[in-house]
Design an enzyme around this catalytic site. Structure first.
Site, PDB file in Angstrom:
ATOM      1  N   ASP A 211      -1.512  -2.783  -4.084  1.00  0.00           N
ATOM      2  CA  ASP A 211      -1.898  -1.389  -3.959  1.00  0.00           C
ATOM      3  C   ASP A 211      -0.683  -0.525  -4.330  1.00  0.00           C
ATOM      4  OD1 ASP A 211      -4.539  -1.744  -3.494  1.00  0.00           O
ATOM      5  OD2 ASP A 211      -4.684  -0.981  -1.469  1.00  0.00           O
TER       6      ASP A 211
ATOM      7  N   HIS B 239      -3.595  -9.651  -0.988  1.00  0.00           N
ATOM      8  CA  HIS B 239      -3.798  -8.147  -0.542  1.00  0.00           C
ATOM      9  C   HIS B 239      -4.704  -8.096   0.441  1.00  0.00           C
ATOM     10  CE1 HIS B 239      -3.653  -3.861  -0.962  1.00  0.00           C
ATOM     11  NE2 HIS B 239      -4.982  -3.779  -0.806  1.00  0.00           N
TER      12      HIS B 239
ATOM     13  N   HIS C 127     -11.474  -2.258   7.003  1.00  0.00           N
ATOM     14  CA  HIS C 127     -11.468  -3.480   6.025  1.00  0.00           C
ATOM     15  C   HIS C 127     -11.886  -4.790   7.048  1.00  0.00           C
ATOM     16  CE1 HIS C 127     -10.366  -1.036   2.877  1.00  0.00           C
ATOM     17  NE2 HIS C 127      -9.191  -0.696   3.338  1.00  0.00           N
TER      18      HIS C 127
ATOM     19  N   ASP D 192       0.647  -1.162  -0.012  1.00  0.00           N
ATOM     20  CA  ASP D 192      -0.056  -0.061  -0.141  1.00  0.00           C
ATOM     21  C   ASP D 192       0.864   1.261  -0.160  1.00  0.00           C
ATOM     22  OD1 ASP D 192      -1.396  -2.337   1.246  1.00  0.00           O
ATOM     23  OD2 ASP D 192      -3.080  -0.942   0.883  1.00  0.00           O
TER      24      ASP D 192
ATOM     25  N   ASN E  70      -6.747  -3.912  -4.399  1.00  0.00           N
ATOM     26  CA  ASN E  70      -7.957  -3.384  -4.815  1.00  0.00           C
ATOM     27  C   ASN E  70      -7.661  -1.906  -5.686  1.00  0.00           C
ATOM     28  OD1 ASN E  70      -7.310  -2.468  -2.320  1.00  0.00           O
ATOM     29  ND2 ASN E  70      -8.934  -1.086  -2.334  1.00  0.00           N
TER      30      ASN E  70
ATOM     31  N   TYR F 249      -1.966   4.387  -6.227  1.00  0.00           N
ATOM     32  CA  TYR F 249      -3.453   4.882  -6.001  1.00  0.00           C
ATOM     33  C   TYR F 249      -3.826   6.132  -6.802  1.00  0.00           C
ATOM     34  CZ  TYR F 249      -3.284   2.544  -1.386  1.00  0.00           C
ATOM     35  OH  TYR F 249      -3.356   1.770  -0.599  1.00  0.00           O
TER      36      TYR F 249
ATOM     37  N   HIS G 276      -3.658  -3.737   2.327  1.00  0.00           N
ATOM     38  CA  HIS G 276      -4.899  -3.213   2.597  1.00  0.00           C
ATOM     39  C   HIS G 276      -5.280  -2.721   3.739  1.00  0.00           C
ATOM     40  CE1 HIS G 276      -8.855  -3.218   0.848  1.00  0.00           C
ATOM     41  NE2 HIS G 276      -9.759  -3.998   1.609  1.00  0.00           N
ATOM     42  N   VAL G 277      -5.005  -2.992   4.992  1.00  0.00           N
ATOM     43  CA  VAL G 277      -5.300  -2.074   6.016  1.00  0.00           C
ATOM     44  C   VAL G 277      -4.198  -1.314   6.518  1.00  0.00           C
ATOM     45  CG1 VAL G 277      -5.737  -2.283   8.466  1.00  0.00           C
ATOM     46  CG2 VAL G 277      -6.743  -4.020   7.129  1.00  0.00           C
ATOM     47  N   HIS G 278      -4.259  -0.046   6.629  1.00  0.00           N
ATOM     48  CA  HIS G 278      -3.184   0.913   6.725  1.00  0.00           C
ATOM     49  C   HIS G 278      -2.515   0.970   8.044  1.00  0.00           C
ATOM     50  CE1 HIS G 278      -4.996   2.582   2.752  1.00  0.00           C
ATOM     51  NE2 HIS G 278      -4.455   1.362   2.582  1.00  0.00           N
TER      52      HIS G 278
END
Ligand SMILES: *[C@@H]1O[C@H](CO)[C@@H](O)[C@H](O)[C@H]1NC(C)=O
Ligand SMILES: *[C@@H]1O[C@H](CO)[C@@H](O)[C@H](O)[C@H]1NC(C)=O
Ligand SMILES: *[C@@H]1O[C@H](CO)[C@@H](O)[C@H](O)[C@H]1NC(C)=O
Ligand SMILES: *[C@@H]1O[C@H](CO)[C@@H](O)[C@H](O)[C@H]1NC(C)=O
Ligand SMILES: *[C@@H]1O[C@H](CO)[C@@H](O)[C@H](O)[C@H]1NC(C)=O
Length: 476
Positions: free
Chosen positions: A208, A330, A340, A181, A245, A211, A367-369
């Site tokens: 990711d 991801h 998420h 990400d 995503n 962006y 996915h999870v920041h």
């Protein structure tokens, strides 16, 4: 660190560390990290276009009736070109003209005697048209040898280098960087700088990338700028790509209905060598690791192509040859963040029992920041009616790491579920990256680094023991 010192007993740690809150902003297009390297070909006499026909993203400049067309090699990146690293795929973009698709390579800058011819593609996305995207696979590499490679002949030649990965084997040390990400904010730049300072031989990237889809019309110029930003690392060492995503770029409202279009045009994976039929799921063997990449955003239900491939692939894993079994995806299966929450659940239900049976060592997701590391737990006993739906300690199970904390424009995910579930060993809402150092068939050292510490400081670390060769309780 107080947080790390508190990692005793059975209670997991929710780190009290709070990062300095600063605006999460993308670096502007004129930032130093996005600079296009210089170079242009000889001026060409062409019919002068009407000024209004010059595209807004102007890659040439007009001097009287001479148009100087810029053929500049930019956005260089490499990834494995086969399953074991005797081939490397080099990709780059020339903005306004095709240029020369040849890559020359060899063991020293004066002896680039081998050459390969690339292919190229372009794509349109709403009103954006990409530059010429070149892909060229360099073959017949010798394991562990440093190669120089160059392209841009007839224009401005740029030269880079990489070391072909060592031959896969049971006791081959290797250091992976783990990044997810990433995006292109000032925090992203900090993450990449920290990783560079820590040094790794290849990056396992858990999805990711740019962006670009955060911008109106998914402004694909942000795909270009992202590739220029990370070139300083990925032109010199392979990054192993996972689709997230933000790679979907599915936007029917503007007529863009081909999922993963920019990502798959720009980034290659060696999926055919891995017996896969799609670039989004595949495997590679690097040093002592067999790495399986899955796609959270492709179908994985029973009988689907990904399901069939994974079933076959797990049967092909040979822990004597490559002791470490690593899975990338991801969307995490174990995530105790309200962001998420449970999004990875359907894939977990489909595949977790397989990964436990295969004794996977570590599962990496993004996915999870924020950052989270699990203990070895599984949740595969549930059969609808028996009520056994609680994760349980399981030494056959992988450690799950969520490393979606690369620092993108969407900001930090700082809302954890309470209380911290028993499977969760450590979690913290900070940006950073991790490294995984495989030492031999039994031991690997895993460490997470937060950006607000010096590069060498570790905020969370653990010695992992191999699930096939030394399946001890390694969760402290
Ligand atoms: C694409 O359309 C948007 C919105 O109309 C506009 O702002 C942008 O300049 C256009 N880009 C190109 C390359 O024409
Ligand atoms: C591209 O560069 C290579 C290497 O210098 C050269 O052999 C080849 O002739 C060039 N191709 C074209 C079309 O200019
Ligand atoms: C990004 O990081 C590099 C290396 O630390 C630094 O030289 C550069 O100035 C940074 N750029 C921005 C826009 O922060
Ligand atoms: C944290 O997440 C929960 C569950 O989604 C939500 O009810 C709560 O409002 C969130 N808290 C904050 C501070 O965002
Ligand atoms: C494997 O590496 C670990 C950690 O460096 C070391 O303690 C162990 O002795 C090594 N095992 C062998 C067989 O060399």
């Amino acid at each position: 660190l107080a947080a790390a010192a508190a990692t005793t007993g059975h209670a997991g740690v929710t780190s009290p560390y709070r990062r300095k809150l600063e605006a999460t902003a993308d670096m502007p297009f004129d930032a130093d990290v996005f600079r296009v390297p210089p170079g242009y070909n000889a001026p060409q006499q062409v019919r002068p276009p009407a000024v209004s026909l010059i595209p807004p993203i102007c890659n040439g400049f007009l001097v009287s009736h001479l148009v100087f067309r810029l053929v500049r090699i930019a956005q260089v990146h490499i990834t494995l070109g086969d399953q074991t690293g005797t081939a490397m795929t080099v990709s780059w973009v020339t903005a306004s003209e095709l240029g020369n698709g040849t890559v020359r390579y060899g063991p020293s800058p004066d002896r680039m005697e081998m050459s390969a011819q690339g292919t190229h593609t372009r794509y349109d996305y709403f009103n954006y048209t990409s530059g010429f995207i070149h892909h060229c696979t360099l073959r017949n590499l010798k394991h562990g040898v440093k190669y120089y490679y160059a392209m841009g002949f007839g224009h401005t030649v740029r030269t880079f280098s990489f070391t072909a990965p060592p031959k896969p084997g049971p006791d081959v040390p290797f250091k992976f960087g783990l990044i997810g990400d990433l995006g292109q904010t000032f925090d992203s730049n900090s993450t990449l700088s920290h990783y560079e300072a820590n040094g790794g031989d290849a990056v396992l990237f858990v999805g990711d990338l740019s962006y670009a889809d955060a911008y109106p019309l998914h402004d694909n110029r942000r795909w270009d700028s992202w590739a220029r930003f990370v070139e300083r690392s990925v032109a010199y060492q392979p990054w192993i790509w996972t689709a997230g995503n933000h790679e979907l770029d599915y936007a029917p409202e503007i007529g863009e209905t081909v999922p993963f279009k920019p990502f798959t045009r720009r980034y290659r994976t060696p999926y055919r060598a891995a017996g896969s039929t799609e670039p989004l799921w595949y495997s590679v063997k690097v040093a002592s690791a067999h790495i399986i990449v899955l796609s959270s955003y492709s179908s994985y239900g029973k009988y689907t192509p990904q399901w069939t491939w994974l079933s076959d692939e797990l049967a092909r894993v040979d822990r004597k040859a490559t002791p470490w079994l690593i899975v990338l995806m991801h969307s995490p299966w174990y995530n105790s963040n309200n962001y998420h929450y449970m999004e990875g659940e359907t894939m977990r239900v489909q595949f977790e029992s397989w990964l436990v049976a295969a004794k996977v060592d570590i599962v990496l997701a993004g996915h999870v920041h924020s950052y989270e590391r699990s203990r070895r737990f599984s949740n595969v006993a549930y059969n609808i009616v028996n009520g056994k739906a609680t994760p349980v300690r399981d030494l056959d199970a992988p450690v799950y790491v969520t490393i979606g904390d690369g620092g993108n424009i969407e900001g930090i995910a700082n809302n954890f579920t309470e209380p911290q579930p028993s499977y969760s060993a450590f979690r913290e809402a900070s940006f950073g990256h991790a490294t995984l150092e495989i030492k031999n068939r039994t031991h690997a050292y895993y460490a997470w680094h937060r950006n607000h510490d010096g590069a060498k400081a570790t905020a969370d670390s653990v010695w992992l023991t191999n699930r096939h060769h030394l399946p001890t309780d390694d969760s402290k």
